[in-house]
Design a protein around this motif. Structure first.
Motif, PDB file in Angstrom:
ATOM      1  N   ALA A  27       9.433  12.885  -5.846  1.00  0.00           N
ATOM      2  CA  ALA A  27       8.386  11.915  -6.177  1.00  0.00           C
ATOM      3  C   ALA A  27       7.834  11.180  -4.970  1.00  0.00           C
ATOM      4  O   ALA A  27       6.753  10.614  -5.023  1.00  0.00           O
ATOM      5  CB  ALA A  27       8.939  10.892  -7.182  1.00  0.00           C
ATOM      6  N   GLY A  28       8.586  11.206  -3.834  1.00  0.00           N
ATOM      7  CA  GLY A  28       8.130  10.480  -2.653  1.00  0.00           C
ATOM      8  C   GLY A  28       8.516   9.012  -2.695  1.00  0.00           C
ATOM      9  O   GLY A  28       8.985   8.480  -3.704  1.00  0.00           O
ATOM     10  N   ASP A  29       8.362   8.337  -1.558  1.00  0.00           N
ATOM     11  CA  ASP A  29       8.559   6.890  -1.489  1.00  0.00           C
ATOM     12  C   ASP A  29       7.572   6.320  -0.470  1.00  0.00           C
ATOM     13  O   ASP A  29       6.640   7.016  -0.058  1.00  0.00           O
ATOM     14  CB  ASP A  29      10.020   6.549  -1.141  1.00  0.00           C
ATOM     15  N   ALA A  30       7.769   5.100  -0.070  1.00  0.00           N
ATOM     16  CA  ALA A  30       6.786   4.460   0.809  1.00  0.00           C
ATOM     17  C   ALA A  30       6.651   5.174   2.140  1.00  0.00           C
ATOM     18  O   ALA A  30       5.593   5.137   2.775  1.00  0.00           O
ATOM     19  CB  ALA A  30       7.180   2.996   1.038  1.00  0.00           C
ATOM     20  N   ASP A  31       7.713   5.843   2.603  1.00  0.00           N
ATOM     21  CA  ASP A  31       7.700   6.478   3.916  1.00  0.00           C
ATOM     22  C   ASP A  31       7.587   7.994   3.846  1.00  0.00           C
ATOM     23  O   ASP A  31       7.461   8.651   4.876  1.00  0.00           O
ATOM     24  CB  ASP A  31       8.970   6.106   4.700  1.00  0.00           C
ATOM     25  N   VAL A  40       0.849  -1.187   0.000  1.00  0.00           N
ATOM     26  CA  VAL A  40       0.000   0.000   0.000  1.00  0.00           C
ATOM     27  C   VAL A  40       0.892   1.247   0.000  1.00  0.00           C
ATOM     28  O   VAL A  40       1.801   1.371   0.812  1.00  0.00           O
ATOM     29  CB  VAL A  40      -0.933   0.005   1.225  1.00  0.00           C
ATOM     30  N   GLY A  41       0.632   2.147  -0.957  1.00  0.00           N
ATOM     31  CA  GLY A  41       1.438   3.353  -1.081  1.00  0.00           C
ATOM     32  C   GLY A  41       2.690   3.154  -1.905  1.00  0.00           C
ATOM     33  O   GLY A  41       3.414   4.117  -2.164  1.00  0.00           O
ATOM     34  N   GLY A  42       2.983   1.922  -2.353  1.00  0.00           N
ATOM     35  CA  GLY A  42       4.160   1.652  -3.154  1.00  0.00           C
ATOM     36  C   GLY A  42       3.859   1.684  -4.639  1.00  0.00           C
ATOM     37  O   GLY A  42       2.898   2.322  -5.086  1.00  0.00           O
ATOM     38  N   ASP A  47      -2.294   5.224  -1.170  1.00  0.00           N
ATOM     39  CA  ASP A  47      -1.536   5.141   0.085  1.00  0.00           C
ATOM     40  C   ASP A  47      -2.374   4.699   1.284  1.00  0.00           C
ATOM     41  O   ASP A  47      -1.908   4.740   2.418  1.00  0.00           O
ATOM     42  CB  ASP A  47      -0.869   6.492   0.388  1.00  0.00           C
ATOM     43  N   GLY A  48      -3.615   4.306   1.060  1.00  0.00           N
ATOM     44  CA  GLY A  48      -4.448   3.828   2.162  1.00  0.00           C
ATOM     45  C   GLY A  48      -5.264   4.895   2.841  1.00  0.00           C
ATOM     46  O   GLY A  48      -6.077   4.598   3.721  1.00  0.00           O
TER      47      GLY A  48
END
Length: 817
Positions: free
Chosen positions: A705-709, A515-517, A577-578
């Motif tokens: 771009a961001g990542d999982a965290d 989720v979010g990946g 991302d939930g």
């Protein structure tokens, strides 16, 4: 006719509570009776805008404190009012900036506009050089966009763009209402361009933006579809500020501050038909098109001036609070906001005014039935999902009846408004087909499309090509007693007739999906029908079970893929991302489990093949934790030579951020990537980017771009792109003992002709000749020089500009006797 009235307001627990409005008076203006009511909704109002979807009147208010003689926003809020009762329904308070510093202030909100298409409300935070977008329902901040010294905002819901005027910087900024990217900056429309108020006239086929130039009173029209600009009229208004337009009447109305008047202008000729003295500075203006009346906020006084929309003649005036700042028309009801501050100690005399025709909105107690009801409006729809040259489209219609309703109409069908004609036959060859509606007015027929040739029964003149088409349906001339109509279908895409292409393939790599990946999609043979370019693919999650939480259009399209010209692609699909908000939020919230992706083509790009391909199911794990918000710090050289590579140092602050940062610029009105780099272990990277034109200052955007965290974020970066320059000289007139010489100076520059100052000096001699370049050239007269054996050294300098470097050349000059 004047009207006056006031209602008390109170502050309770820090939140403004509006007292119930009361009718101040009923007045007669030009034979129309108006009920005037008012209520408190904030301190020092600036503008108002109406949301038709939510039936709310949004009003900005900002109070200032003066620090060292400079105004600074001290209190500011955006209130949503019930348009009938003027009661405050919700309040968005401004955020604090610079807390604990010498520049502590609030983010003052001034201009306001509503985007019902995306359920947002826009405000101009003028002193912060930006606009801020809020969600109308939740009040959440959606975006902040840099837009200069922002004043007025106009929204085009048909093209998903907003226009923001900046009278200080002399620009109009065009912003996407879905991505909130700046897509274009308009400047230099007239000499000393200083756009104030905006009035936008739009529909499916029209996008005309009108503004007035504060500096010289020019009325300007910008046609966004034709990409043309014209100065409609030099109105003569001094410090022209307000603009409203009535296209049906061929009129524009310009309110001016220093000339204290309202000027009525004929749009087609630019003639000023009438000038009415407002008695004080006039600021903003609105039109009641049906009543044929124009309402002007007289900011320098306490009235709303009323004039005739056709002739421009004065009709009357209505008293409101002191310094009415804005006026808007919502149907036959006029709203005005004032900035009254002269009586109440707490500054709460500012009021919102509702000016409505007496009885407006009241139901008819005993309505009479219509003895001659209007017939139902004729409608038409076209089914053209698989349209191709030589094929057919299905045309369906209802209520196509003759005037007395006794039978169906006979309808002429034209392609692209008659742009294509039959190549043989008699009569009007632009009539592609005729349709006879049934006695109930309905029909459903197949319309054969041209086959792409210029001969035969399906040939056309000119020969048809793949592209965008529409059908025009006309009735009235082919059957006696028929109803005169002209109805155009929606545009549809016609592709070339092609043999079947190779089957497209798709491969999914979802080994580490969470989720979010992201998951990686790869494919081949995804081409448009004629094979000339790659498809545009809509990607849906679980066949559209998950939607974006905001935006326009089909929100179940989670992402789109632009395929390369060889039909192949490899693309990372960012999973939700939930959450249920933000760019990666979804409705409903996305969770761990088994999911799939659906790839669809055919509707997003003209001439594309219609496909629907589903991936295999894949497992998605829960995200380890919710990603945190990130901020970006940017530093680096702020000047880069055209054609060279600049560099910015980027520091992303978050939870050990990883991934990619990009430098984005605008090209042909679209955002484009100029350079990118991967973040190091410390969240830092140096991004090298290509310096492209135009010359001068450019506003770039640095995006993470961001990542999982870590969540995605972006920051602005202003850079000067300059070109090289070179000085060349030529002696135009030789110097002698009795005659002063002349030198022609030519400055050549990269990309465009240089402008600016040059100086010419003779080494060992006092005085310097200074001049300005004209079209990159200038002939300079030298000082008087005495003959001598040794040549004089003449130093020619170009002092550079924002767009070009400085340069010099030394000329050796002999003086004859």
């Amino acid at each position: 006719m004047t009207v006056a009235g006031a209602l008390a307001g109170a502050l309770a627990g820090g939140a403004l509570v509006a007292a119930a409005p009361a009718t101040a008076a009923t007045v007669d203006v030009g034979g129309t009776s108006y009920d005037v009511t008012s209520a408190v909704a904030g301190k020092y109002h600036y503008q108002a805008a109406y949301s038709e979807t939510n039936d709310l009147l949004w009003v900005t208010s900002t109070a200032h404190a003066f620090v060292d003689g400079v105004p600074r926003a001290a209190e500011s809020e955006l209130n949503a009012l019930d348009p009938d009762t003027l009661e405050v329904r919700r309040t968005i308070e401004a955020r604090e900036l610079g807390a604990g510093t010498a520049s502590e202030r609030v983010e003052g909100m001034y201009g306001v506009a509503v985007d019902d298409e995306n359920d947002t409300v826009w405000t101009s935070t003028t002193r912060e050089d930006a606009v801020v977008v809020f969600d109308q329902d939740s009040g959440d901040r959606v975006a902040t966009v840099e837009a200069g010294h922002s004043r007025d905002i106009a929204i085009d819901p048909y093209r998903d763009v907003a226009y923001v005027s900046d009278p200080l910087g002399g620009t109009i900024t065009k912003i996407s209402t879905t991505t909130y990217d700046v897509v274009e900056t308009i400047s230099g429309v007239t000499a000393g361009f200083s756009p104030m108020s905006l009035d936008l006239v739009v529909d499916e086929d029209t996008a005309l933006l009108y503004t007035v130039n504060l500096n010289n009173g020019a009325l300007v029209e910008l046609d966004s579809l034709a990409r043309q600009t014209r100065v409609v009229s030099q109105t003569g208004g001094q410090r022209a500020s307000g603009i409203a337009v009535d296209l049906d009447r061929d009129r524009a109305y310009v309110a001016s501050q220093d000339s204290r008047d309202l000027r009525t202008v004929e749009l087609s000729t630019g003639t000023v038909l009438e000038t009415v003295d407002a008695g004080a500075a006039a600021l903003n203006v609105a039109v009641d098109h049906d009543a044929g009346l124009v309402f002007t906020a007289v900011f320098g006084g306490s009235q709303v001036l009323v004039t005739d929309a056709d002739t421009g003649a004065r009709v009357g005036a209505i008293d409101v609070g002191y310094a009415p700042n804005d006026v808007v028309a919502v149907g036959d009801v006029i709203y005005a906001v004032d900035r009254e501050d002269s009586v109440a100690a707490d500054g709460n005399r500012s009021r919102v005014w509702r000016i409505a025709p007496t009885g407006s909105g009241d139901p008819d107690p005993d309505p009479d039935p219509d003895p001659d009801p209007e017939p139902a409006e004729a409608s038409v729809s076209v089914a053209a999902d698989d349209a191709e040259l030589g094929g057919t489209v299905r045309l369906t219609g209802r209520n196509w009846l003759v005037r007395d309703g006794s039978s169906g109409s006979r309808i002429a069908v034209k392609l692209n408004d008659g742009a294509y004609s039959h190549v043989a036959g008699s009569g009007n060859l632009s009539i592609w087909q005729t349709v006879d509606a049934a006695d109930d007015g309905s029909f459903s027929v197949d319309v054969p499309l041209p086959d792409g040739t210029d001969a035969g029964a399906r040939g056309s003149a000119p020969a048809a090509e793949p592209g965008t088409y529409s059908l025009r349906l006309l009735s009235g001339s082919l059957k006696t007693g028929d109803t005169t109509r002209s109805v155009k279908t929606a545009d549809f895409t016609v592709a070339a007739a092609e043999d079947e292409a190779a089957e497209p393939t798709v491969t999914l790599d979802a080994a580490d999906a969470q989720v979010g990946g992201t998951v990686r999609l790869s494919g081949e043979n995804w081409l448009v029908r004629d094979g000339s370019s790659g498809s545009t693919i809509a990607v849906k999650i679980d066949d559209g079970a998950y939607s974006h939480t905001s935006g326009s259009g089909n929100r179940t399209i989670w992402q789109t893929i632009e395929v390369g010209d060889d039909g192949s692609f490899s693309f990372d699909v960012a999973l939700p991302d939930g959450s249920t908000s933000g760019a990666r939020g979804s409705t409903p919230a996305f969770g761990a489990g088994t999911h799939s992706l659906r790839l669809l083509t055919g509707s997003l790009k003209p001439g594309d093949e219609v496909r629907s391909v589903k991936t295999a199911d894949f497992a998605v794990a829960a995200a380890p934790r919710n990603p945190v918000a990130t901020t970006i710090g940017v530093s680096g050289a702020k000047s880069v030579r055209l054609g060279k590579r600049g560099a910015v140092r980027v520091a992303v602050r978050g939870d050990d951020p990883t991934g990619t940062v990009r430098v984005l610029g605008a090209r042909n009105g679209r955002s484009t990537t100029l350079g990118s780099a991967k973040l190091g272990g410390n969240g830092k990277a140096t991004v090298r980017y290509a310096a492209r034109g135009p010359l001068g200052y450019q506003r770039l955007r640095v995006a993470y771009a961001g990542d999982a965290d870590n969540r995605a974020s972006s920051s602005g970066w202003r850079v000067r792109v300059f070109g090289a320059s070179k000085v060349a000289t030529k002696v135009k007139k030789k110097a002698t003992r009795k005659r002063r010489g002349k030198v022609k100076v030519v400055v050549k520059g990269q990309a465009q002709r240089p402008v600016g100052r040059i100086s010419v000096s003779v080494k060992g001699k006092r005085g310097t000749v200074r001049a300005s370049l004209k079209r990159g050239k200038k002939v300079v007269r030298l000082p008087r020089l005495k003959p001598r054996k040794k040549a004089y050294k003449v130093v020619v300098r170009y002092h550079g500009s924002v767009k070009h470097t400085s340069a010099k050349q030394v000329l050796r000059l002999k003086v004859r006797r």
